[in-house]
Structure formats: structure tokens, C-alpha cells
Design a protein around this motif. Sequence first.
Motif, PDB file in Angstrom:
ATOM      1  N   ALA A 261       0.795  -1.211  -0.134  1.00  0.00           N
ATOM      2  CA  ALA A 261      -0.035  -0.018  -0.106  1.00  0.00           C
ATOM      3  C   ALA A 261       0.730   1.267  -0.186  1.00  0.00           C
ATOM      4  O   ALA A 261       0.335   2.229   0.123  1.00  0.00           O
ATOM      5  CB  ALA A 261      -0.907  -0.085   1.150  1.00  0.00           C
ATOM      6  N   ARG A 262       1.916   0.981  -0.417  1.00  0.00           N
ATOM      7  CA  ARG A 262       3.097   2.354  -0.198  1.00  0.00           C
ATOM      8  C   ARG A 262       2.994   3.057  -1.545  1.00  0.00           C
ATOM      9  O   ARG A 262       3.115   2.573  -2.458  1.00  0.00           O
ATOM     10  CB  ARG A 262       4.508   1.786   0.004  1.00  0.00           C
ATOM     11  N   PRO A 263       2.771   4.210  -1.346  1.00  0.00           N
ATOM     12  CA  PRO A 263       2.713   4.927  -2.704  1.00  0.00           C
ATOM     13  C   PRO A 263       4.248   5.246  -3.069  1.00  0.00           C
ATOM     14  O   PRO A 263       5.037   5.219  -2.487  1.00  0.00           O
ATOM     15  CB  PRO A 263       2.161   6.610  -2.217  1.00  0.00           C
ATOM     16  N   ASP A 264       4.380   5.212  -4.445  1.00  0.00           N
ATOM     17  CA  ASP A 264       5.594   5.342  -5.205  1.00  0.00           C
ATOM     18  C   ASP A 264       6.210   6.951  -5.146  1.00  0.00           C
ATOM     19  O   ASP A 264       7.182   7.309  -4.993  1.00  0.00           O
ATOM     20  CB  ASP A 264       5.696   4.779  -6.360  1.00  0.00           C
ATOM     21  N   PHE A 265       5.070   7.757  -4.956  1.00  0.00           N
ATOM     22  CA  PHE A 265       5.461   9.210  -4.875  1.00  0.00           C
ATOM     23  C   PHE A 265       4.094   9.770  -4.278  1.00  0.00           C
ATOM     24  O   PHE A 265       3.010   9.350  -4.361  1.00  0.00           O
ATOM     25  CB  PHE A 265       5.802   9.653  -6.280  1.00  0.00           C
ATOM     26  N   SER A 266       4.497  11.116  -3.800  1.00  0.00           N
ATOM     27  CA  SER A 266       3.127  11.818  -3.238  1.00  0.00           C
ATOM     28  C   SER A 266       3.241  13.366  -3.716  1.00  0.00           C
ATOM     29  O   SER A 266       4.291  13.824  -3.707  1.00  0.00           O
ATOM     30  CB  SER A 266       3.038  11.560  -1.643  1.00  0.00           C
TER      31      SER A 266
END
Length: 312
Positions: free
Chosen positions: A192-197
Motif C-alpha cells: 500500500a506504499r505510494p511510489d510518490f506523493s
Amino acid sequence: MKNKKYGFYKRITLSFILFSGIFCSNAQNQVIPLWNKIPDEIKAPDYKEKPEIKEGKMQSTSQVSVPTLSIFIPKESKPNQSAVIICPGGGYQHLAFDKEGVKVAEWFNSIGIAAFVLKYRLPTDATMKNKNVGPLQDAQEAIRYVRQNASKWNIDPKKVGILGFSAGGHLAATASTHYDDKVYESAYKVSARPDFSLLIYPVISMENEITHKGSQTNLLGNNPSQELIDSFSNEKKVTAHTPPTFLIHTTDDTVVMPENSINYYLALKKNKVTAELHLYEKGGHGFGLGVNDTSKFWTRDCAEWLKVNGFN
């Protein structure tokens, strides 16, 4: 609902979709329910969503208890394209669905990025057992859903990011710092980790000195413990594994203090996380894609940052 045309709406009735005004004219775009079974749901038949419709389009909505994803795929879809989940703002009380959702998704499509507007549940004790984590459950599941189904839309599963405006920025920052929190049982085994925000005039902190009080009250309640405040003050949760981040704020924002973005940026810098902060002189709060003053150029800066960092 037996007509195949509406099969993908599953639990959402046709009348609800029509009332919400979110039919997409583009055949490749869809609106789908996020969950088969909403976690920690409390059934409240009298608690109904309240969309505001103007000229057949949903401008904003409140009392959201059934989360959805609106899917926007570029007309010229390309292999290994990036994707972004968009979290509209609204103080955890309503969602600015058109200005900070649909219009933003269309802009991302224009630069070749797939977009998914998340209509996340708004925290309330009426429909969820723990309103603190309801929005985070939705954000985590949205990231997992897009990553799990990436090949369907030519998306690179290693280029799935999250964007949020204002309180939606708090949710995006929470998803970026609490992605390993096990707040529900997911059917998907992907991260569930975004690759960028991308954080646009975001609420970051729940600390009384700089928080947006409405967002704090709606998410944490009237008298939250210091432990709860610390947990959702995302500048305190940054690690070396926090995703690369692009932030914007304006100096004259009197709704959400720019110190929210500044403190998050400093935490990212301290942990050697790739980060870029644009602190514009003027623009106030809630300007969406940018309407005037220096803030109207943020999309240009964002597109350049995505390109430089290999996300477009």
C-alpha cells in the motif's frame, strides 16, 4: 441491474449513480465501488450521502459512507505509464469532487498519466467503528487496487502515486507515512506504499498550533489525546522510506498554515527523502489547478518534477 452496461457498479444502485451525476461521457472511464465489504462498517440506513449537483455534475459531496474510484485513463494509453490516486479536500467534512478531483484527473490524462479519483469515506461514528482510520483504509485499498490491476490499464505497478488537496493532502500524507499500518485485512498481497506523493496546500499536522482545526476535529474528535495527535501528525512519521514528495503551499494561506508543508519538507530533508517544496507568494487556499497569482503555475512545476524523477 442485470444489464451488463451497469455490471461494474455492483453494490451502488443505478438511481444513486444518476443522482450523483457521475456518469462519465468517455466510454473508457468508469466509476467502481472500492470494496466488496467495507471494513468496520456500521449500518446506518438513514445516513445518506449528500451530493451537490450543478449542470449535471457533482461539484462536491458530504456524508460519504460508500467509497468509490472514478477511473480516468488517457485516450492514448502508453505502456508502463504512471498512475495517481487523487484525494479531494474538504476538511474531512465534504469532498471538493469536481475542482480537486475530476478536473485534476483530466489534467493528468492530458500529460499521459492515469488518474483515479478516490471518493473516500468521511469520518463519523455513525458509519464506522473507528473513524480515525476509515479514510486511511480507503486510501490503502485504492493504492492496492490500482497496483493489483496495473496491467489492465498499462500502468507500471512501481509508478503508483497519491495526490491530495488540503485535508485530502493529510490523507495522502497519512497514506505515505502509515502504509505499513495494518488497519484492515486486504485481499491483495501488494504493498500500500505510494511510489510518490503530491501534496497540494496540505494539512499535515494535527498539533493544535498549526493544524486546521476543522480537519482535526472531524478526524480525531473534540478532545483527542496527545497520543492520537502525535500518531496523525505526519511530519513526525517521516522515515527514510517515505515516498519522494512534491509539495506546494502559499505564504498567504490563512486556512491551512504553510508551516504544515514546511515542517513535512524539513522532515523529508532530514531523512534524505527526495523532496521539492514550492512556497508561492500568493494564491490563498483551495485554488485547485490554480486560478491566479503565482500559484497558477504549480501544475507546470509538478509535471516537471514528475518527469525529472522518472514518473512520467
